[in-house]
Design a protein around this motif. Sequence first.
Motif, PDB file in Angstrom:
ATOM      1  N   MET A 112       0.973  -1.205   0.085  1.00  0.00           N
ATOM      2  CA  MET A 112       0.082   0.076  -0.207  1.00  0.00           C
ATOM      3  C   MET A 112       0.871   1.253  -0.183  1.00  0.00           C
ATOM      4  SD  MET A 112      -3.280  -0.408  -0.098  1.00  0.00           S
ATOM      5  CE  MET A 112      -4.387  -1.762  -0.073  1.00  0.00           C
ATOM      6  N   LEU A 113       2.009   1.272  -0.513  1.00  0.00           N
ATOM      7  CA  LEU A 113       2.800   2.287  -0.749  1.00  0.00           C
ATOM      8  C   LEU A 113       2.067   3.578  -1.645  1.00  0.00           C
ATOM      9  CD1 LEU A 113       6.383   0.811  -1.570  1.00  0.00           C
ATOM     10  CD2 LEU A 113       5.432   2.040   0.670  1.00  0.00           C
ATOM     11  N   PRO A 114       2.266   4.715  -1.140  1.00  0.00           N
ATOM     12  CA  PRO A 114       1.477   5.826  -1.881  1.00  0.00           C
ATOM     13  C   PRO A 114       1.903   5.934  -3.425  1.00  0.00           C
ATOM     14  CG  PRO A 114       2.638   6.733  -0.144  1.00  0.00           C
ATOM     15  CD  PRO A 114       3.180   5.234  -0.385  1.00  0.00           C
ATOM     16  N   LEU A 115       0.920   5.833  -4.517  1.00  0.00           N
ATOM     17  CA  LEU A 115       1.021   5.985  -5.626  1.00  0.00           C
ATOM     18  C   LEU A 115       1.702   7.207  -6.226  1.00  0.00           C
ATOM     19  CD1 LEU A 115      -2.821   4.823  -6.633  1.00  0.00           C
ATOM     20  CD2 LEU A 115      -0.653   3.395  -6.616  1.00  0.00           C
ATOM     21  N   SER A 116       2.752   6.980  -7.266  1.00  0.00           N
ATOM     22  CA  SER A 116       3.350   8.100  -7.524  1.00  0.00           C
ATOM     23  C   SER A 116       2.381   8.997  -8.663  1.00  0.00           C
ATOM     24  CB  SER A 116       4.507   7.674  -8.443  1.00  0.00           C
ATOM     25  OG  SER A 116       4.343   7.095  -9.610  1.00  0.00           O
ATOM     26  N   TRP A 117       2.713  10.163  -9.243  1.00  0.00           N
ATOM     27  CA  TRP A 117       1.989  10.754 -10.177  1.00  0.00           C
ATOM     28  C   TRP A 117       1.841   9.922 -11.396  1.00  0.00           C
ATOM     29  CZ3 TRP A 117      -1.671  13.891 -10.944  1.00  0.00           C
ATOM     30  CH2 TRP A 117      -1.965  14.586 -12.119  1.00  0.00           C
ATOM     31  N   ILE A 118       2.792   9.339 -12.019  1.00  0.00           N
ATOM     32  CA  ILE A 118       2.829   8.564 -13.173  1.00  0.00           C
ATOM     33  C   ILE A 118       2.024   7.215 -12.841  1.00  0.00           C
ATOM     34  CG2 ILE A 118       4.163   7.173 -14.658  1.00  0.00           C
ATOM     35  CD1 ILE A 118       4.747  10.105 -15.095  1.00  0.00           C
ATOM     36  N   GLN A 119       2.087   6.672 -11.845  1.00  0.00           N
ATOM     37  CA  GLN A 119       1.087   5.596 -11.596  1.00  0.00           C
ATOM     38  C   GLN A 119      -0.160   5.988 -11.556  1.00  0.00           C
ATOM     39  OE1 GLN A 119       3.018   4.414  -7.742  1.00  0.00           O
ATOM     40  NE2 GLN A 119       3.813   2.428  -9.034  1.00  0.00           N
ATOM     41  N   ARG A 120      -0.540   7.344 -11.076  1.00  0.00           N
ATOM     42  CA  ARG A 120      -1.850   7.631 -10.985  1.00  0.00           C
ATOM     43  C   ARG A 120      -2.596   7.908 -12.361  1.00  0.00           C
ATOM     44  NH1 ARG A 120      -2.694  10.626  -5.345  1.00  0.00           N
ATOM     45  NH2 ARG A 120      -1.077   9.739  -4.123  1.00  0.00           N
ATOM     46  N   LEU A 121      -1.630   8.533 -13.171  1.00  0.00           N
ATOM     47  CA  LEU A 121      -1.846   8.870 -14.527  1.00  0.00           C
ATOM     48  C   LEU A 121      -2.252   7.423 -15.303  1.00  0.00           C
ATOM     49  CD1 LEU A 121       0.334  11.587 -15.783  1.00  0.00           C
ATOM     50  CD2 LEU A 121      -1.955  11.832 -15.079  1.00  0.00           C
TER      51      LEU A 121
END
Length: 342
Positions: free
Chosen positions: A169-178
Amino acid sequence: MTEDWRFLFGYTNITVNGVILLMILFNLLVHKLQQLQEAEFVKKNKRFKSLSTRKLCYRFSIQEIQRATSNFDEDLVIGEGGFGKVYKGIFNPGPTVVAIKRLQSMSKQGSVEFRTEIEMLSKFRHSHLVSLIGYCDDGYEMILVYEFMPVGTLADHLHKRVRQGDTSMLPLSWIQRLKICIGAARGLDYLHTGTSTQHRVIHRDVKTTNILLDENLAAKIGDFGLSKITPSNQASIFVSSHVKGTFGYLDPYYFLTHRLTMKSDVYAFGVVLCEVLSGRPAIDLSLDEEQRGLAGWAKRCFRDGLLDLIIDPRIKGLAFHGSLDEFVKIALQCLKNEIFRC
């Protein structure tokens, strides 16, 4: 009265983009790959008949479901809601790991929704839709068997508190969110325009808990119990019953007129985009009144140039300005509506 609706939904007017040739070719390629994957699945699991041959998916007996879940062992529960519980199941030989959703007999999602989901996911297959493997309707049981999505839901990664040492459950990066948003958009586009030339599908419950993630963080839309099929030449579906969906994601036009359109899904997807950007849920009653409804608050922040107030602290300063600007523009387009013009 108008101010109340603006607080709940924000100002909206939805623009639906046409399907480009690249997306059509993409869907054809995905369909071919899914046929190959299905053939491989049937080869490994001889008792499962091919979906393309049967038209409907495999019908499990309650005994098979009980063996796969160790008789519904509570230690295998991986999700729970008003509909019932979701278990991690294992079918042998294989082993084949699946997600098994057992609907409560008195749950909000009744027999009509149960049948709807079976029919929907048996007919329509796409790399960004959750695959339905089978079902069980022995006695009073209403059970759905899906492909297992090991990383959980988008909502889990945005809103759940991370336990110390939990790397899943590591925070999603901006690229991953996109990447997740693009995948979900492709799945939604397929439902709206790619299922056939005669029909389209309106999901009616697009939200972050219905966007699941595989081991590569590829997004797949799930839970089709509320979906509707409509002729492609029909502008809207008139819904005479109560409006269905999830509060916080409801398109105000649909909410007020009971006329369901593809724009209802697009509005809900706009709320999802706001969640992804802010890391907060669609409705948060713990906040001040003006911030409780994410759609309205995000709209105001976007228009007043106050992105610092809404952007998730976990990605603040890490989002590329070009992609961030485009992201906000798309969210604004999704959250437009003909009822409230500004």
